[in-house]
Design a protein around this motif. Structure first.
Motif, PDB file in Angstrom:
ATOM      1  N   ARG A 113      10.619   8.968   9.883  1.00 46.60           N
ATOM      2  CA  ARG A 113      10.269   8.094  11.003  1.00 46.60           C
ATOM      3  C   ARG A 113       9.532   8.896  12.073  1.00 46.60           C
ATOM      4  N   THR A 115       5.915   9.320  10.963  1.00 50.17           N
ATOM      5  CA  THR A 115       5.086   8.122  11.114  1.00 50.17           C
ATOM      6  C   THR A 115       4.851   7.783  12.580  1.00 50.17           C
ATOM      7  N   GLU A 116       5.827   8.038  13.432  1.00 51.84           N
ATOM      8  CA  GLU A 116       5.647   7.757  14.859  1.00 51.84           C
ATOM      9  C   GLU A 116       4.704   8.763  15.515  1.00 51.84           C
ATOM     10  N   GLY A 123       9.195  -0.002   6.176  1.00 58.32           N
ATOM     11  CA  GLY A 123       9.148  -0.624   7.493  1.00 58.32           C
ATOM     12  C   GLY A 123       8.558   0.318   8.527  1.00 58.32           C
ATOM     13  N   ALA A 124       8.974   1.569   8.504  1.00 56.96           N
ATOM     14  CA  ALA A 124       8.433   2.561   9.437  1.00 56.96           C
ATOM     15  C   ALA A 124       6.954   2.790   9.163  1.00 56.96           C
ATOM     16  N   ALA A 151       4.890   0.557   7.830  1.00 57.95           N
ATOM     17  CA  ALA A 151       4.165  -0.648   8.245  1.00 57.95           C
ATOM     18  C   ALA A 151       3.990  -0.682   9.759  1.00 57.95           C
ATOM     19  N   GLU A 152       5.029  -0.271  10.510  1.00 59.06           N
ATOM     20  CA  GLU A 152       4.918  -0.216  11.972  1.00 59.06           C
ATOM     21  C   GLU A 152       3.839   0.781  12.393  1.00 59.06           C
ATOM     22  N   ALA A 153       3.827   1.938  11.751  1.00 63.97           N
ATOM     23  CA  ALA A 153       2.825   2.953  12.081  1.00 63.97           C
ATOM     24  C   ALA A 153       1.425   2.471  11.726  1.00 63.97           C
ATOM     25  N   ALA A 155       0.412  -0.661  11.698  1.00 69.91           N
ATOM     26  CA  ALA A 155       0.018  -1.671  12.697  1.00 69.91           C
ATOM     27  C   ALA A 155      -0.450  -1.000  13.981  1.00 69.91           C
ATOM     28  N   LEU A 156       0.245   0.031  14.406  1.00 68.00           N
ATOM     29  CA  LEU A 156      -0.169   0.763  15.602  1.00 68.00           C
ATOM     30  C   LEU A 156      -1.500   1.481  15.377  1.00 68.00           C
TER      31      LEU A 156
END
Length: 132
Positions: free
Chosen positions: A7, A10-11, A39-40, A42-44, A46-47
């Motif tokens: 995580r 990816t962040e 999920g992590a 996909a969030e990254a 999208a950002l």
């Protein structure tokens, strides 16, 4: 690789593994493929898309004129700064020479020592044992 580290990757670096540190890239890709950490990812992603889509508009001509008008006018020719630097260097040299002169004036002169090897060809010759 732990889920917390994945995580953090990816962040910090986004969803593209090419941007991840090389030493952790393979482990991160294996974790993304083998486990439910999508999920992590996909969030990254999208950002990443949001950041890639952002664009800053070019400033208009009125703003450019206001910025140019607010710039301070030059006050002195460019060579004044060089003269100032040279003046400071000269003042420092003179101050150092005066300080050394003042300190050396208080130091007693060394006693004269007659060393046979300290003479020169222009002074008295030391006795070397020859008859000449």
């Amino acid at each position: 690789m732990t889920p917390e580290r994945f995580r953090a990757l990816t962040e910090s670096y986004g969803a593209d593994p090419a941007r991840w540190p090389e030493g952790e890239r393979a482990a991160g890709q294996a974790m993304a493929a083998a486990s439910g950490h999508l999920g992590a990812l996909a969030e990254a992603a999208a950002l990443d898309r949001l950041l890639a889509a952002h664009q800053v508009a070019a400033p208009d001509a009125a703003l450019q004129r206001r910025i140019a008008a607010s710039a301070p006018a030059p006050r002195a020719p460019w060579w004044w700064s060089g003269l100032g630097l040279a003046g400071v260097g000269l003042a420092g040299t003179l101050a150092g020479a005066l300080l050394v002169s003042a300190v050396l004036a208080t130091v007693p002169a060394p006693a004269a020592v007659d060393l046979p090897y300290a003479s020169t060809g222009f002074g008295g010759m030391a006795h070397n044992g020859s008859e000449e």
